[in-house]
Design a protein around this motif. Structure first.
Motif, PDB file in Angstrom:
ATOM      1  N   ILE A   1      -3.002   1.812  10.339  1.00  0.00           N
ATOM      2  CA  ILE A   1      -2.341   2.599   9.087  1.00  0.00           C
ATOM      3  C   ILE A   1      -2.808   2.180   7.739  1.00  0.00           C
ATOM      4  O   ILE A   1      -2.878   2.769   6.771  1.00  0.00           O
ATOM      5  N   ALA A   2      -2.937   0.629   7.830  1.00  0.00           N
ATOM      6  CA  ALA A   2      -3.264   0.241   6.433  1.00  0.00           C
ATOM      7  C   ALA A   2      -4.656   0.522   6.103  1.00  0.00           C
ATOM      8  O   ALA A   2      -4.733   0.885   4.770  1.00  0.00           O
ATOM      9  N   LEU A   3      -5.729   0.732   6.917  1.00  0.00           N
ATOM     10  CA  LEU A   3      -6.910   1.299   6.560  1.00  0.00           C
ATOM     11  C   LEU A   3      -6.908   2.715   5.884  1.00  0.00           C
ATOM     12  O   LEU A   3      -7.567   3.228   4.797  1.00  0.00           O
ATOM     13  N   VAL A   4      -6.011   3.637   6.570  1.00  0.00           N
ATOM     14  CA  VAL A   4      -5.927   5.182   6.191  1.00  0.00           C
ATOM     15  C   VAL A   4      -5.237   5.104   5.004  1.00  0.00           C
ATOM     16  O   VAL A   4      -5.560   5.869   3.908  1.00  0.00           O
ATOM     17  N   LEU A   5      -4.148   4.166   4.578  1.00  0.00           N
ATOM     18  CA  LEU A   5      -3.530   4.287   3.469  1.00  0.00           C
ATOM     19  C   LEU A   5      -4.447   3.882   2.293  1.00  0.00           C
ATOM     20  O   LEU A   5      -4.201   4.223   1.347  1.00  0.00           O
ATOM     21  N   MET A   6      -5.183   2.839   2.395  1.00  0.00           N
ATOM     22  CA  MET A   6      -6.200   2.429   1.424  1.00  0.00           C
ATOM     23  C   MET A   6      -6.954   3.514   0.829  1.00  0.00           C
ATOM     24  O   MET A   6      -7.134   3.739  -0.131  1.00  0.00           O
ATOM     25  N   ALA A   7      -7.524   4.482   1.850  1.00  0.00           N
ATOM     26  CA  ALA A   7      -8.345   5.575   1.231  1.00  0.00           C
ATOM     27  C   ALA A   7      -7.538   6.628   0.812  1.00  0.00           C
ATOM     28  O   ALA A   7      -7.753   7.281  -0.200  1.00  0.00           O
ATOM     29  N   VAL A   8      -6.144   6.952   1.423  1.00  0.00           N
ATOM     30  CA  VAL A   8      -5.358   7.707   0.823  1.00  0.00           C
ATOM     31  C   VAL A   8      -4.744   7.484  -0.577  1.00  0.00           C
ATOM     32  O   VAL A   8      -4.790   8.289  -1.666  1.00  0.00           O
ATOM     33  N   ASP A   9      -4.360   6.065  -0.825  1.00  0.00           N
ATOM     34  CA  ASP A   9      -4.271   5.716  -2.113  1.00  0.00           C
ATOM     35  C   ASP A   9      -5.372   5.872  -3.245  1.00  0.00           C
ATOM     36  O   ASP A   9      -4.879   6.125  -4.230  1.00  0.00           O
ATOM     37  N   VAL A  10      -6.446   5.410  -2.811  1.00  0.00           N
ATOM     38  CA  VAL A  10      -7.534   5.680  -3.774  1.00  0.00           C
ATOM     39  C   VAL A  10      -7.781   7.151  -4.223  1.00  0.00           C
ATOM     40  O   VAL A  10      -7.709   7.624  -5.403  1.00  0.00           O
ATOM     41  N   ALA A  11      -7.460   8.062  -2.997  1.00  0.00           N
ATOM     42  CA  ALA A  11      -7.592   9.428  -3.708  1.00  0.00           C
ATOM     43  C   ALA A  11      -6.171  10.010  -4.378  1.00  0.00           C
ATOM     44  O   ALA A  11      -6.314  10.434  -5.411  1.00  0.00           O
TER      45      ALA A  11
ATOM     46  N   LEU B   1       0.882  -1.261   0.027  1.00  0.00           N
ATOM     47  CA  LEU B   1       0.001   0.001  -0.092  1.00  0.00           C
ATOM     48  C   LEU B   1       1.011   1.429   0.101  1.00  0.00           C
ATOM     49  O   LEU B   1       0.415   2.265  -0.742  1.00  0.00           O
ATOM     50  N   LEU B   2       2.056   1.484   0.789  1.00  0.00           N
ATOM     51  CA  LEU B   2       2.974   2.273   0.772  1.00  0.00           C
ATOM     52  C   LEU B   2       3.575   2.360  -0.503  1.00  0.00           C
ATOM     53  O   LEU B   2       3.708   3.679  -0.997  1.00  0.00           O
ATOM     54  N   ALA B   3       3.695   1.352  -1.218  1.00  0.00           N
ATOM     55  CA  ALA B   3       4.571   1.557  -2.387  1.00  0.00           C
ATOM     56  C   ALA B   3       3.583   2.275  -3.585  1.00  0.00           C
ATOM     57  O   ALA B   3       4.093   2.902  -4.181  1.00  0.00           O
ATOM     58  N   LEU B   4       2.320   1.886  -3.312  1.00  0.00           N
ATOM     59  CA  LEU B   4       1.502   2.435  -4.247  1.00  0.00           C
ATOM     60  C   LEU B   4       1.299   3.990  -3.962  1.00  0.00           C
ATOM     61  O   LEU B   4       1.525   5.025  -4.752  1.00  0.00           O
ATOM     62  N   THR B   5       1.327   4.607  -2.734  1.00  0.00           N
ATOM     63  CA  THR B   5       1.282   5.903  -2.192  1.00  0.00           C
ATOM     64  C   THR B   5       2.567   6.357  -3.037  1.00  0.00           C
ATOM     65  O   THR B   5       2.281   7.514  -3.382  1.00  0.00           O
TER      66      THR B   5
END
Lengths: 312, 260
Positions: free
Chosen positions: B231-241, B176-180
């Motif tokens: 952190i994982a859940l927040v990242l999912m939302a951040v990544d989509v945005a 997920l962080l890699a995607l960010t």
């Protein structure tokens, strides 16, 4: 092969190309001439489905812009203004990458064919970053040709090349036109356009003129015949002016300058009339206008001095 | 799919010839694995060192050591401190690769011929994204493997490393962080003109992770499985945005006419 209807492109309200109407025949080499910012590159980008027109449309290689752009891109090749090659990769790897993107079946065979055709086979394994400007341009042309498109767009193919490299590229383009491919060429090099193009469009946001190089010269300046006389007299102007096919006459030094539509047909009549009127005709020549004269006249709205041109 | 694969192959062939990128991909994972192993080694060979570390264990952490011996709890604590390094890895590596890959196309003016091929924008973005994400994730997983093997060799209980806490951090939060990282690099690259500027600006995205790291070291917070899941859940939302914004900015016409 290419039909353009009312093609217009605006960027933030500034018009780059305005209401372009044009038809380019299969197998034709067509040249766009125009100053920097005239809309030549924008036109090529629209025709190769890289950017969308603001209004109007075009059919290229049987595909209408905006309807199936992927299929259109598969059937056209483009040499962009900058060669745009991957410097760290070898010539062979650069071409094979694009060959795969175009879905070519025999990638190795096709890459070998074009590297050999453009004289780059021996240096196929070297990084492109070590290549000269001319070699890079040849590789970029090979890339544009790799999928053997029916329509080829060449954006200033010889700009920045030394005369030898430029000549090689021109000869290659001449060879391509012999294969029946439709080629659209953007160039600042008027001599190149004169030599390579069947027809020329002078573009400065709008299409200012469109015809063969010869016809453009005639349309803009007419054909001017020079009669060199041993005894120029004022009445000789009237002798020549009475013929309906004579468009204009002026005398200067020991020369009579006559503007004609068809010198080959009318010169004998004029020579005969002048001799009968007592003129001693030393020889007859013609002032040939260069395409540069035509171009400058058109883009500067008629500012070219009429005296320019070389007599032949 | 073949075109995506070709983009990935080309990116790797090109990007890994860049020494800075190679250094980042190879050196950062090495540090991430070597640091905790070195500290564990020191803890094993020096009773004083272990005792010192033992005194620093926050009260809250001791709750997590309920079934562990004192020495095992110290080891567990030491390893937990480094979990955040394993979160920075999949963020930093893709940012470095994507910055060079996208800005590189821009500065060398190779994007126009590429966009003139029948490739779709989705294929191009997926190819470039995969070329940046895969090495980051694989490097993180390899570093984790080295850490697990090294820790096992030193006799550290595997419960400390092969638990849900680490698994979620490495196998879920990592990608997920890699995607960010890639999304941020695409967004920054659409405005920047120099790969280093893009990379340095994009690296600011690691700041929140570093803040959490320092907060944990300072004993202000305690990272446990719940925080990692959060952190994982927040990242999912951040990544989509971020992905939505990145795709919006990565329009063919924008790229060709507005990227300066």
């Amino acid at each position: 092969m290419i039909r353009i209807e009312g093609l217009t492109k605006q960027f933030n309200g500034i018009t780059a190309v305005e209401n372009l109407e044009l038809e380019i025949r299969p197998g034709e080499v067509f040249g766009f001439l125009g100053p920097n910012g005239a809309g030549k590159t924008t036109t090529l980008r629209m025709l190769s489905a890289l950017i969308n027109p603001t209004s109007g449309t075009a059919w290229v290689a049987g595909y209408r812009l905006g309807e199936d752009d992927q299929a259109l891109r598969r059937n056209v090749g483009i040499l962009t203004e900058a060669p745009g090659l991957y410097d760290r990769l070898s010539a062979e790897r650069n071409l094979s990458f694009f060959a795969h993107l175009y879905g070519i079946d025999d990638v190795d065979g096709r890459v070998e064919r074009y590297l050999k055709l453009l004289g780059l086979w021996e240096r196929r394994s070297e990084p492109v970053g070590t290549f000269s400007r001319g070699m890079r341009q040849k590789l970029a042309i090979a890339r544009a040709m790799l999928h053997e498109p029916s329509v080829l767009f060449l954006d200033e193919p010889t700009t920045g090349l030394d005369p030898e490299a430029a000549r090689l590229i021109r000869e290659f383009i001449e060879g391509l036109s012999g294969e029946g491919r439709t080629i659209i060429l953007n160039t600042h090099n008027l001599d190149e356009a004169d030599r390579l193009c069947d027809r020329i469009g002078v573009l400065n946001t709008r299409l200012l003129a469109l015809d063969t190089p010869t016809a453009l010269r005639r349309e803009v300046f007419g054909r001017k015949v020079v009669f060199h006389l041993a005894n120029l007299r004022p009445q000789f102007e009237a002798t020549v002016a009475k013929f309906p096919f004579v468009e204009a006459v002026e005398s200067k030094d020991a020369k009579l300058l006559v503007t004609l539509d068809d010198p080959e047909a009318h010169n004998p009549t004029l020579v005969s009339a002048l001799v009968n009127a007592g003129a001693q005709v030393r020889f007859v020549g013609e002032i040939r206008r260069s395409l540069e004269d035509v171009y400058l006249h058109l883009v500067s709205n008629g500012g070219t001095e009429p005296e320019r041109g070389n007599e032949t | 799919m073949n075109r995506v694969y070709q983009i990935v192959r080309k990116e790797w062939a090109e990007v890994f010839k860049n020494r800075l990128v190679l250094f980042t991909v190879a050196f950062l994972p090495l540090i991430a694995a070597a640091l905790p192993l070195g500290i564990l080694y020191l803890g094993r060979s020096s009773a004083d060192f272990a005792a010192d570390v033992g005194k620093d264990i926050p009260q809250g952490f001791s709750v997590l050591c309920n079934n562990l011996t004192g020495e095992e709890c110290v080891q567990y604590f030491v390893i937990s401190q480094f979990i955040l390094l394993f979160m920075i890895l999949p963020l930093a590596i893709p940012i470095t690769i994507a910055s060079y890959s996208i800005i590189g196309e821009k500065t060398r003016r190779t994007l126009e011929p590429l966009l003139a091929t029948p490739i779709t924008t989705a294929e191009l973005l997926i190819g470039k994204g995969a070329a940046a994400v895969i090495p980051g994730v694989i490097a993180t997983w390899l570093a984790y493997l080295v850490l697990v093997i090294g820790a096992a060799w030193m006799g550290v209980g595997m419960d400390s490393l092969l638990n849900p806490f680490w698994s979620i951090a490495v196998f879920v939060v990592g990608p997920l962080l890699a995607l960010t990282g890639v999304s941020v690099a695409v967004i920054i690259s659409s405005r920047a003109t120099d790969p280093r500027t893009a990379e340095q600006t994009s690296m600011l995205v690691t700041l929140p992770i570093l803040l959490v790291f320092f907060a944990q070291v300072a004993g202000l917070i305690l990272i446990d499985a719940q925080i990692v899941i959060l952190i994982a859940l927040v990242l999912m939302a951040v990544d989509v945005a971020l992905l939505t914004v990145a795709v919006q900015l990565f329009q063919r016409e924008n790229i060709l006419t507005r990227w300066k």
